[in-house]
Design a protein around this motif. Structure first.
Motif, PDB file in Angstrom:
ATOM      1  N   LEU A  52      13.590  -0.036  13.924  1.00 22.39           N
ATOM      2  CA  LEU A  52      13.201  -1.120  13.048  1.00 22.39           C
ATOM      3  C   LEU A  52      13.579  -0.479  11.639  1.00 22.39           C
ATOM      4  CD1 LEU A  52       9.639  -2.020  14.110  1.00 22.39           C
ATOM      5  CD2 LEU A  52      11.703  -3.437  14.298  1.00 22.39           C
ATOM      6  N   ARG A  53      14.344  -1.536  10.704  1.00 23.51           N
ATOM      7  CA  ARG A  53      14.876  -1.445   9.602  1.00 23.51           C
ATOM      8  C   ARG A  53      14.368  -2.233   8.601  1.00 23.51           C
ATOM      9  NH1 ARG A  53      15.551   2.654  12.029  1.00 23.51           N
ATOM     10  NH2 ARG A  53      17.476   3.733  12.211  1.00 23.51           N
ATOM     11  N   ALA A  54      12.979  -2.112   8.061  1.00 24.43           N
ATOM     12  CA  ALA A  54      12.575  -3.042   7.116  1.00 24.43           C
ATOM     13  C   ALA A  54      11.793  -2.223   5.931  1.00 24.43           C
ATOM     14  CB  ALA A  54      11.720  -4.204   7.695  1.00 24.43           C
ATOM     15  N   ARG A  55      12.146  -0.971   5.863  1.00 22.54           N
ATOM     16  CA  ARG A  55      11.405  -0.150   4.918  1.00 22.54           C
ATOM     17  C   ARG A  55      11.683  -0.585   3.411  1.00 22.54           C
ATOM     18  NH1 ARG A  55      13.186   3.679   8.304  1.00 22.54           N
ATOM     19  NH2 ARG A  55      15.064   4.051   7.166  1.00 22.54           N
ATOM     20  N   TRP A  56      12.769  -1.035   3.099  1.00 18.89           N
ATOM     21  CA  TRP A  56      13.000  -1.277   1.632  1.00 18.89           C
ATOM     22  C   TRP A  56      12.152  -2.480   1.166  1.00 18.89           C
ATOM     23  CZ3 TRP A  56      15.289  -5.982   0.653  1.00 18.89           C
ATOM     24  CH2 TRP A  56      15.943  -6.449   1.391  1.00 18.89           C
ATOM     25  N   ALA A  57      12.285  -3.745   2.177  1.00 19.65           N
ATOM     26  CA  ALA A  57      11.745  -4.692   1.839  1.00 19.65           C
ATOM     27  C   ALA A  57      10.162  -4.605   1.757  1.00 19.65           C
ATOM     28  CB  ALA A  57      12.206  -6.000   2.794  1.00 19.65           C
ATOM     29  N   LEU A  58       9.553  -4.034   2.761  1.00 18.45           N
ATOM     30  CA  LEU A  58       8.080  -3.866   2.756  1.00 18.45           C
ATOM     31  C   LEU A  58       7.716  -3.048   1.676  1.00 18.45           C
ATOM     32  CD1 LEU A  58       7.566  -3.167   6.734  1.00 18.45           C
ATOM     33  CD2 LEU A  58       6.995  -5.294   5.248  1.00 18.45           C
ATOM     34  N   ALA A  59       8.459  -1.963   1.129  1.00 23.44           N
ATOM     35  CA  ALA A  59       8.226  -1.175   0.107  1.00 23.44           C
ATOM     36  C   ALA A  59       7.945  -1.963  -1.159  1.00 23.44           C
ATOM     37  CB  ALA A  59       9.179   0.012   0.137  1.00 23.44           C
ATOM     38  N   GLY A  60       9.266  -2.644  -1.273  1.00 22.87           N
ATOM     39  CA  GLY A  60       9.149  -3.780  -2.470  1.00 22.87           C
ATOM     40  C   GLY A  60       8.100  -4.584  -2.609  1.00 22.87           C
ATOM     41  N   PHE A  61       7.716  -5.366  -1.314  1.00 22.44           N
ATOM     42  CA  PHE A  61       6.469  -5.995  -1.501  1.00 22.44           C
ATOM     43  C   PHE A  61       5.145  -5.318  -1.815  1.00 22.44           C
ATOM     44  CE2 PHE A  61       9.048  -9.104   1.290  1.00 22.44           C
ATOM     45  CZ  PHE A  61       8.850 -10.093   0.362  1.00 22.44           C
ATOM     46  N   GLY A  62       5.280  -4.147  -1.446  1.00 21.33           N
ATOM     47  CA  GLY A  62       3.744  -3.019  -1.695  1.00 21.33           C
ATOM     48  C   GLY A  62       3.823  -3.071  -3.063  1.00 21.33           C
TER      49      GLY A  62
END
Length: 269
Positions: free
Chosen positions: A89-99
């Motif tokens: 799964l590759r969604a770290r950058w998006a989830l981190a931005g939302f965080g």
């Protein structure tokens, strides 16, 4: 606002968590995949400590921004668990931005204090609702991943979502939708039949306000999605579009209404 409502410990935890989230969001390539995972895990832990401090470290407050902050943390919790099963799964950058965004919003708009006359069961009622928010948000994230993977597959630009099959993403999306639908149903039933007991003297009876109308519309949309899946085989972009509509209505149901009250109208109660 932030200076009047946040404690020094809350400010420190919030700043640390926001900065930790910002690292994988802005510099994931520079620190590498393994480094980004470790920093994201640290940010998730700090975010959890911040939520716990806000709940138990003083007079608890609540509003649209804390609700979004908890929702994002729940989505990240699902991602942390899933990444152990599906490391592709590759969604770290998006989830981190939302965080980062969620924490900053919660610090700037901490909401109002909980009603002193409410029932001790009210936090459980809110936990059900927020858990439903988190599950539907996780479903939206999987819907986005599925759509992105489908586009990549059609363009033949790269491997489909790092190797996670589309059917797996779709199956996970519908599992989150089904679980969220159950919790949302329980939350609505509790509010309908036990509202006076939950909210005490602050409860003014059932009324068709924006919150209830949008929540009911979202419930009907998710019910339609699950029926369409089981009876008519809805999948792919059609299912994702219906999911987005239901999630948007649910977001308007509480967070949107509270945003208007707290930010546009300046009312905290």
């Amino acid at each position: 606002m932030i200076l009047a409502s946040a404690s020094p410990v809350g400010l420190l935890l919030g700043a640390a968590a926001a900065l930790a989230y910002a690292v994988p969001a802005l510099a994931a390539r520079a620190i590498g995949g393994a480094g980004a995972r470790r920093v994201l895990l640290l940010a998730w832990l700090l975010h959890g400590l911040l939520l716990a401090w806000n709940l138990f470290g003083g007079a608890p407050r609540f509003g649209f921004a804390p609700a979004l902050s908890i929702t994002v943390w729940l989505v990240l919790t699902a991602y942390v668990v899933e990444s152990q099963l599906y490391p592709q799964l590759r969604a770290r950058w998006a989830l981190a931005g939302f965080g980062t965004l969620a924490i900053v919003l919660a610090l700037v708009f901490p909401g109002g204090p909980l009603p002193p006359t409410s029932s001790p069961l009210l936090p459980l009622h809110w936990a059900l609702g927020l858990s439903a928010y988190g599950l539907f948000a996780a479903a939206v994230a999987h819907g986005w991943l599925m759509t992105r993977a489908e586009v990549q597959m059609r363009q033949a630009a790269q491997a489909v979502e790092g190797g996670v099959p589309l059917l797996t993403l779709e199956r996970l999306m519908f599992r989150f939708v089904a679980a969220g639908f159950v919790l949302l149903t329980l939350t609505m039933l509790a509010g309908i039949f036990f509202g006076e007991h939950l909210y005490g003297s602050s409860y003014t009876g059932w009324r068709w306000d924006h919150k209830r109308v949008f929540t009911l519309l979202s419930w009907l949309t998710f019910a339609l999605l699950l029926i369409g899946r089981s009876q008519f085989g809805w999948r792919g972009r059609r299912a994702v579009r219906v999911l987005y509509i239901g999630a948007g209505l649910l977001l308007l149901g509480y967070a949107g209404s509270r945003f208007v009250l707290e930010v546009l109208l300046g009312r905290i109660a």
